[in-house]
Every structure is written in structure tokens, then in C-alpha cells.
Design a protein around this motif. Structure first.
Motif, PDB file in Angstrom:
ATOM      1  N   ARG A  34       0.808  -1.229   0.000  1.00 28.79           N
ATOM      2  CA  ARG A  34       0.000   0.000   0.000  1.00 28.79           C
ATOM      3  C   ARG A  34       0.842   1.281   0.000  1.00 28.79           C
ATOM      4  O   ARG A  34       0.552   2.222   0.736  1.00 28.79           O
ATOM      5  N   ALA A  77       1.100   3.747  -2.141  1.00 33.48           N
ATOM      6  CA  ALA A  77       0.391   4.954  -2.556  1.00 33.48           C
ATOM      7  C   ALA A  77      -0.545   5.471  -1.473  1.00 33.48           C
ATOM      8  O   ALA A  77      -0.945   6.638  -1.502  1.00 33.48           O
ATOM      9  N   GLN A  78      -0.884   4.623  -0.491  1.00 32.57           N
ATOM     10  CA  GLN A  78      -1.804   5.026   0.562  1.00 32.57           C
ATOM     11  C   GLN A  78      -1.099   5.585   1.790  1.00 32.57           C
ATOM     12  O   GLN A  78      -1.748   6.043   2.733  1.00 32.57           O
ATOM     13  N   THR A  79       0.215   5.539   1.818  1.00 34.37           N
ATOM     14  CA  THR A  79       0.969   6.074   2.947  1.00 34.37           C
ATOM     15  C   THR A  79       0.949   7.601   2.912  1.00 34.37           C
ATOM     16  O   THR A  79       0.677   8.199   1.873  1.00 34.37           O
ATOM     17  N   PRO A  80       1.234   8.251   4.042  1.00 38.30           N
ATOM     18  CA  PRO A  80       1.264   9.733   4.016  1.00 38.30           C
ATOM     19  C   PRO A  80       2.188  10.291   2.947  1.00 38.30           C
ATOM     20  O   PRO A  80       1.831  11.229   2.230  1.00 38.30           O
ATOM     21  N   LYS A 138       0.768   9.506  -0.664  1.00 33.13           N
ATOM     22  CA  LYS A 138      -0.327  10.367  -1.114  1.00 33.13           C
ATOM     23  C   LYS A 138       0.203  11.665  -1.706  1.00 33.13           C
ATOM     24  O   LYS A 138      -0.405  12.237  -2.625  1.00 33.13           O
ATOM     25  N   THR A 166       2.601  10.321  -5.117  1.00 34.76           N
ATOM     26  CA  THR A 166       2.006   9.591  -6.245  1.00 34.76           C
ATOM     27  C   THR A 166       1.666  10.515  -7.420  1.00 34.76           C
ATOM     28  O   THR A 166       2.060  10.230  -8.562  1.00 34.76           O
ATOM     29  N   MET A 190       4.567   3.153  -6.787  1.00 35.26           N
ATOM     30  CA  MET A 190       3.236   3.588  -6.360  1.00 35.26           C
ATOM     31  C   MET A 190       2.140   2.743  -7.007  1.00 35.26           C
ATOM     32  O   MET A 190       1.100   2.471  -6.407  1.00 35.26           O
TER      33      MET A 190
END
Length: 316
Positions: A156, A158-161, A164, A167, A234
Motif C-alpha cells: 500500500r 500509494a496510501q501512505t502519508p 499520497k 504519487t 506507487m
């Protein structure tokens, strides 16, 4: 992100390093090879050729940017702490290093374009922890007895701080950065060095050995290749490979950062819940994700402490 592949372990006492002094064995050799048509740098401490007498190889697979020079202090410390007995190698990511004048960035431009060699290459010289899991999955007979996963970005991203933020930069706006990167590459190395030291000025205990590799990263296409690879990460580093982790849990050591924006603490809690019997640790020392900037020596000493118990067992 770094992977240390251990083929076999020697007997060792962790305190042996403290009395060592720098000598010629602390000087590495750098080789440049074409791997799948792309220029690749291999940094080697110790023996530069493997033979039947070698029972262990420490293999470092770096993060992104995959510049092996960033890991010099980390590798040198490992090499010294094991009494200079075993080779410690690191393999750059394709296209992240400045080739010598006698070599091009790619051996065959058409082959490079067709094979996408500057992306997320899953054949042993790509991003560390994610790639080592892929290597183990593809080749269950691979003779890796221990894999140390430092600050693992294995899910994950692309979902990390940080993901985000990065990306859209890496996937949609990457080309906007190419012009300033090109202009930076035209600056003399002395000026690049001054700029890099200015940027790193906030790091109190900066390891000065990382300055020159950063200068190299700003030369030619290296930074652009690193950005392209980041975009691929990403898109492709999505779900954690629980099947491979479960099959190889006894081989793996995970070390998560407590304030790692590329791998938030929730990821540590999740994997700890899913694998309660795994060797999964949370940093208590305040080390940053890019630990090579200031704590490469400390992290290397810590790794040796972790595996020292296994060393004697494997030799006996």
C-alpha cells in the motif's frame, strides 16, 4: 529499504569491532556491468569474486534511489564487524548510477525500451524488501537463511502519508521535473556539492560519504530513472504478500520505523497482528527511514546483534 541476504552464517562476537581500526580492507571496489542491457553498479567490500570457499554473502538491495554509495558506511561496518572474513556486496538499481566514460547507460537502447529496465525490475536488483519477497516467491530453493527487512515498504505505498503526496508527482507530473533536473546536471560538481550540503544542512550528524553519491544522482538520467521507478512503485506495490511471508516467516526479520511516512505504524500493527509469532520489531531509536544519511553505522551494529545468535548455530 535494505535486504541483507545471508547464505550461511559464521561464528562471531559482536564486540570484536570496537578495537578495529581502518585499514586497506575498508576500501571497496566498484564494478559496472550490464544487467538485462542496463548499466548497473556493484559495490563490493571484501572479495570481488565468489568461490567455493565463501560460505556467506551479504547482499544489500537498496531503496530508491538505488545508489549503492549511500550504503558505504553501513556496508563497511558490517564488513569490519565480521572480521573482514565475508564479502558484503550491494547492487544498484538499473540506471541509477553514473556509468564510466567507456560505458553507455544502456547496452542496447532498443532492448532497454522493450524490456522497461528502469521500472520495478523483479530479478534481484530492484527495490529491497518488496523485491526479496518476490525473489523468495519465485525461487523457493534460493539459499537465503535470513532476510533482514529494514523499514519495509512492502504494501500500500500509494496510501501512505508520503505516498499520497508523491504519487501525483511521480505518476502524473514527473515530466515537469525533468527540465530542472537537466539544468542541475549541467552544473559543475563543486557547485552541486555545495547545494547538496546546503539541503542536508539540517541533519546534525550527516554522514559525509553520502554527498558524492548524491552528486552522481544529479548527473545525466539517474534522477529521472529514480523518479520513474518511484512511479512504478506507487502503482505496483499494493497488497502485502502474506503467502510468501507465512511460508518463510522463520527467515525474516522486519524492522519498522516509529515515525516512517513511507510505512506508517499502522502497517507494523497490522503485520504484527497477522503474524504474531514473527520477528517483527518497531524502532525505539528514532532512526529515520533514510537511515543511511546519519545512522548507517548504528543500524549495521544493530543488525549484527540480531543475527549473532544464528551465526554460531549455522556454523556448528
Amino acid at each position: 529499504m535494505i535486504i541483507i541476504g545471508l547464505v550461511m552464517f559464521p561464528s562471531f562476537k559482536a564486540g570484536e569491532m570496537e578495537d578495529m581500526v581502518t585499514d586497506s580492507r575498508d576500501d571497496p571496489q566498484t564494478d559496472f556491468i550490464y544487467c538485462f542491457g542496463a548499466n548497473t553498479e556493484v559495490l563490493k567490500f571484501g572479495s570481488c569474486q565468489l568461490h567455493s570457499g565463501h560460505k556467506i554473502l551479504f547482499l544489500i538491495i537498496p531503496g530508491n534511489p538505488g545508489v549503492v554509495g549511500f550504503y558505504r558506511t553501513f556496508m563497511q561496518t558490517l564488513h569490519r564487524m565480521f572480521g573482514y572474513r565475508h564479502p558484503v556486496w550491494a547492487v544498484s538499481h538499473a540506471g541509477h548510477c553514473v556509468p564510466p566514460d567507456s560505458m553507455d547507460m544502456v547496452e542496447d537502447a532498443s532492448l532497454a525500451a522493450e524490456g522497461d529496465v528502469f521500472g520495478l525490475i523483479l530479478i534481484g536488483h530492484s527495490i529491497g524488501c518488496y523485491i526479496i519477497l518476490e525473489m523468495i516467491r519465485r525461487d523457493p530453493e534460493l539459499k537465503v537463511l535470513k532476510a533482514v527487512m529494514l523499514f519495509p515498504t512492502i504494501e500500500r505505498m500509494a496510501q501512505t502519508p508520503q505516498g499520497k503526496v508523491m504519487t501525483p508527482v511521480l505518476c502524473q507530473m514527473r515530466y515537469v521535473a525533468y527540465l530542472p533536473l537537466f539544468l542541475l546536471s549541467l552544473l559543475p560538481d563543486r557547485l552541486k556539492t555545495s547545494l547538496i550540503k546546503l539541503v542536508f544542512g539540517g541533519i546534525h550528524s550527516l554522514d559525509l560519504s553520502v554527498v558524492q553519491p548524491t552528486v552522481g544522482l544529479l548527473s545525466g538520467d539517474c534522477a529521472a530513472n529514480a523518479m520513474y521507478m518511484g512511479g512504478q512503485e506507487m502503482k505496483k506495490v499494493l497488497e502485502r504478500d502474506n503467502i510468501t511471508i507465512r511460508k518463510n516467516l522463520e527467515k525474516l526479520i522486519f524492522y519498522y520505523g516509529a515515525t516512517d511516512h513511507w510505512c506508517p505504524i499502522q502497517y507494523y500493527l497490522d503485520i504484527k497482528k497477522d503474524f504474531p509469532h514473527g520477528d517483527i520489531r518497531l524502532c525505539e531509536n528514532g532512526f529515520r527511514h533514510a537511515f543511511v544519511l546519519d545512522t548507517g553505522r548504528e543500524v549495521a551494529k544493530m543488525v549484527v546483534e540480531w543475527i549473532s545468535g544464528d551465526l554460531t548455530t549455522q556454523v556448528l
